[in-house]
Design a protein around this motif. Sequence first.
Motif, mmCIF file in Angstrom:
data_model
loop_
_atom_site.group_PDB
_atom_site.id
_atom_site.type_symbol
_atom_site.label_atom_id
_atom_site.label_comp_id
_atom_site.label_asym_id
_atom_site.label_seq_id
_atom_site.Cartn_x
_atom_site.Cartn_y
_atom_site.Cartn_z
ATOM 1 N N HIS A 1 2.871 -4.370 -7.129
ATOM 2 C CA HIS A 1 4.141 -3.637 -7.151
ATOM 3 C C HIS A 1 4.276 -2.696 -5.950
ATOM 4 C CE1 HIS A 1 1.552 -1.002 -9.725
ATOM 5 N NE2 HIS A 1 2.139 -0.032 -9.041
ATOM 6 N N TYR A 2 3.212 -2.515 -5.170
ATOM 7 C CA TYR A 2 3.299 -1.776 -3.916
ATOM 8 C C TYR A 2 3.642 -2.702 -2.739
ATOM 9 C CZ TYR A 2 0.985 2.236 -6.123
ATOM 10 O OH TYR A 2 0.655 3.299 -6.920
ATOM 11 N N LYS A 3 3.693 -3.987 -3.006
ATOM 12 C CA LYS A 3 3.867 -4.975 -1.937
ATOM 13 C C LYS A 3 5.131 -5.806 -2.121
ATOM 14 C CE LYS A 3 -1.113 -5.526 -2.233
ATOM 15 N NZ LYS A 3 -2.151 -6.440 -2.652
ATOM 16 N N GLY A 4 6.105 -5.301 -2.847
ATOM 17 C CA GLY A 4 7.265 -6.089 -3.225
ATOM 18 C C GLY A 4 8.299 -6.333 -2.142
ATOM 19 N N GLY A 5 8.347 -5.507 -1.134
ATOM 20 C CA GLY A 5 9.374 -5.661 -0.115
ATOM 21 C C GLY A 5 8.837 -6.319 1.144
ATOM 22 N N GLU A 6 9.596 -6.158 2.215
ATOM 23 C CA GLU A 6 9.159 -6.709 3.493
ATOM 24 C C GLU A 6 7.902 -6.004 3.992
ATOM 25 O OE1 GLU A 6 12.188 -6.852 6.491
ATOM 26 O OE2 GLU A 6 13.683 -7.519 5.044
ATOM 27 N N LYS A 7 7.779 -4.713 3.642
ATOM 28 C CA LYS A 7 6.616 -3.925 4.025
ATOM 29 C C LYS A 7 5.997 -3.333 2.765
ATOM 30 C CE LYS A 7 8.369 -2.359 8.490
ATOM 31 N NZ LYS A 7 8.635 -1.157 9.314
ATOM 32 N N GLU A 8 4.688 -3.077 2.837
ATOM 33 C CA GLU A 8 4.036 -2.396 1.724
ATOM 34 C C GLU A 8 4.533 -0.955 1.667
ATOM 35 O OE1 GLU A 8 -0.159 -2.833 1.057
ATOM 36 O OE2 GLU A 8 -0.219 -4.671 2.221
ATOM 37 N N THR A 9 4.362 -0.329 0.512
ATOM 38 C CA THR A 9 4.848 1.034 0.322
ATOM 39 C C THR A 9 4.302 1.983 1.383
ATOM 40 O OG1 THR A 9 5.089 0.659 -2.040
ATOM 41 C CG2 THR A 9 4.996 2.948 -1.318
ATOM 42 N N TRP A 10 3.011 1.888 1.700
ATOM 43 C CA TRP A 10 2.437 2.801 2.689
ATOM 44 C C TRP A 10 3.083 2.591 4.062
ATOM 45 C CZ3 TRP A 10 0.042 1.580 7.194
ATOM 46 C CH2 TRP A 10 -0.419 0.268 7.353
ATOM 47 N N GLU A 11 3.415 1.353 4.401
ATOM 48 C CA GLU A 11 4.063 1.068 5.682
ATOM 49 C C GLU A 11 5.475 1.666 5.725
ATOM 50 O OE1 GLU A 11 2.371 -3.160 7.161
ATOM 51 O OE2 GLU A 11 3.361 -3.190 5.190
ATOM 52 N N GLN A 12 6.176 1.590 4.599
ATOM 53 C CA GLN A 12 7.506 2.188 4.512
ATOM 54 C C GLN A 12 7.423 3.698 4.675
ATOM 55 O OE1 GLN A 12 9.420 0.881 0.889
ATOM 56 N NE2 GLN A 12 8.709 -1.216 1.200
ATOM 57 N N MET A 13 6.411 4.309 4.066
ATOM 58 C CA MET A 13 6.234 5.758 4.174
ATOM 59 C C MET A 13 5.955 6.166 5.619
ATOM 60 S SD MET A 13 4.097 6.360 0.643
ATOM 61 C CE MET A 13 3.944 8.135 0.771
ATOM 62 N N VAL A 14 5.133 5.396 6.317
ATOM 63 C CA VAL A 14 4.854 5.673 7.731
ATOM 64 C C VAL A 14 6.138 5.553 8.542
ATOM 65 C CG1 VAL A 14 3.663 4.823 9.799
ATOM 66 C CG2 VAL A 14 2.396 5.084 7.664
ATOM 67 N N ALA A 15 6.936 4.531 8.263
ATOM 68 C CA ALA A 15 8.189 4.334 8.996
ATOM 69 C C ALA A 15 9.161 5.492 8.764
ATOM 70 C CB ALA A 15 8.834 3.005 8.578
ATOM 71 N N ILE A 16 9.173 6.043 7.571
ATOM 72 C CA ILE A 16 10.099 7.133 7.245
ATOM 73 C C ILE A 16 9.595 8.477 7.743
ATOM 74 C CG2 ILE A 16 11.128 8.440 5.337
ATOM 75 C CD1 ILE A 16 11.082 5.728 3.749
ATOM 76 N N TRP A 17 8.332 8.801 7.445
ATOM 77 C CA TRP A 17 7.817 10.147 7.718
ATOM 78 C C TRP A 17 6.837 10.236 8.889
ATOM 79 C CZ3 TRP A 17 8.271 8.782 2.382
ATOM 80 C CH2 TRP A 17 9.333 9.421 1.738
ATOM 81 N N GLY A 18 6.388 9.100 9.410
ATOM 82 C CA GLY A 18 5.471 9.111 10.543
ATOM 83 C C GLY A 18 4.007 9.112 10.124
ATOM 84 N N VAL A 19 3.167 8.777 11.094
ATOM 85 C CA VAL A 19 1.734 8.620 10.854
ATOM 86 C C VAL A 19 1.086 9.941 10.434
ATOM 87 C CG1 VAL A 19 -0.487 8.048 11.933
ATOM 88 C CG2 VAL A 19 1.510 6.613 12.357
ATOM 89 N N GLU A 20 1.380 11.016 11.139
ATOM 90 C CA GLU A 20 0.728 12.298 10.836
ATOM 91 C C GLU A 20 0.982 12.743 9.402
ATOM 92 O OE1 GLU A 20 0.963 15.624 13.529
ATOM 93 O OE2 GLU A 20 1.211 14.247 15.221
ATOM 94 N N LYS A 21 2.211 12.652 8.967
ATOM 95 C CA LYS A 21 2.533 13.073 7.596
ATOM 96 C C LYS A 21 1.910 12.122 6.580
ATOM 97 C CE LYS A 21 6.570 15.871 8.426
ATOM 98 N NZ LYS A 21 7.980 16.100 8.167
ATOM 99 N N TYR A 22 1.856 10.843 6.914
ATOM 100 C CA TYR A 22 1.222 9.904 5.984
ATOM 101 C C TYR A 22 -0.275 10.174 5.880
ATOM 102 C CZ TYR A 22 -0.174 5.934 3.310
ATOM 103 O OH TYR A 22 -0.725 5.163 2.317
ATOM 104 N N ILE A 23 -0.917 10.493 6.991
ATOM 105 C CA ILE A 23 -2.337 10.842 6.948
ATOM 106 C C ILE A 23 -2.536 12.082 6.077
ATOM 107 C CG2 ILE A 23 -4.259 11.754 8.329
ATOM 108 C CD1 ILE A 23 -3.466 9.720 10.509
ATOM 109 N N THR A 24 -1.659 13.068 6.209
ATOM 110 C CA THR A 24 -1.735 14.260 5.352
ATOM 111 C C THR A 24 -1.576 13.869 3.890
ATOM 112 O OG1 THR A 24 -0.897 15.684 7.103
ATOM 113 C CG2 THR A 24 -0.703 16.509 4.845
ATOM 114 N N TYR A 25 -0.638 12.976 3.610
ATOM 115 C CA TYR A 25 -0.459 12.471 2.243
ATOM 116 C C TYR A 25 -1.757 11.844 1.735
ATOM 117 C CZ TYR A 25 0.837 9.191 -1.420
ATOM 118 O OH TYR A 25 0.864 8.471 -2.588
#
Length: 76
Positions: free
Chosen positions: A11-35
């Motif tokens: 359920h994290y892989k349902g779209g064109e990108k995995e959820t973590w990839e979508q989060m990186v695209a929206i908020w950027g690498v630095e914020k995702y690493i903090t997450y």
Amino acid sequence: MENYDYINPDHYKGGEKETWEQMVAIWGVEKYITYCELTIYKYRSRLGKKLNEPIERDLKKIEWYENKIKELQDLE
């Protein structure tokens, strides 16, 4: 549910990108690493406190986030 992937379920892989990839695209690498760091803290702080949940499952989740941090840092 012997074959269920509790660490990175479908359920994290349902779209064109995995959820973590979508989060990186929206908020950027630095914020995702903090997450990831905050999520690791969360899993460590409650390790062994979930009823009927093996500690190993949370340890594997921690490992997944630690590996994702390393993977993203290597790209920078």
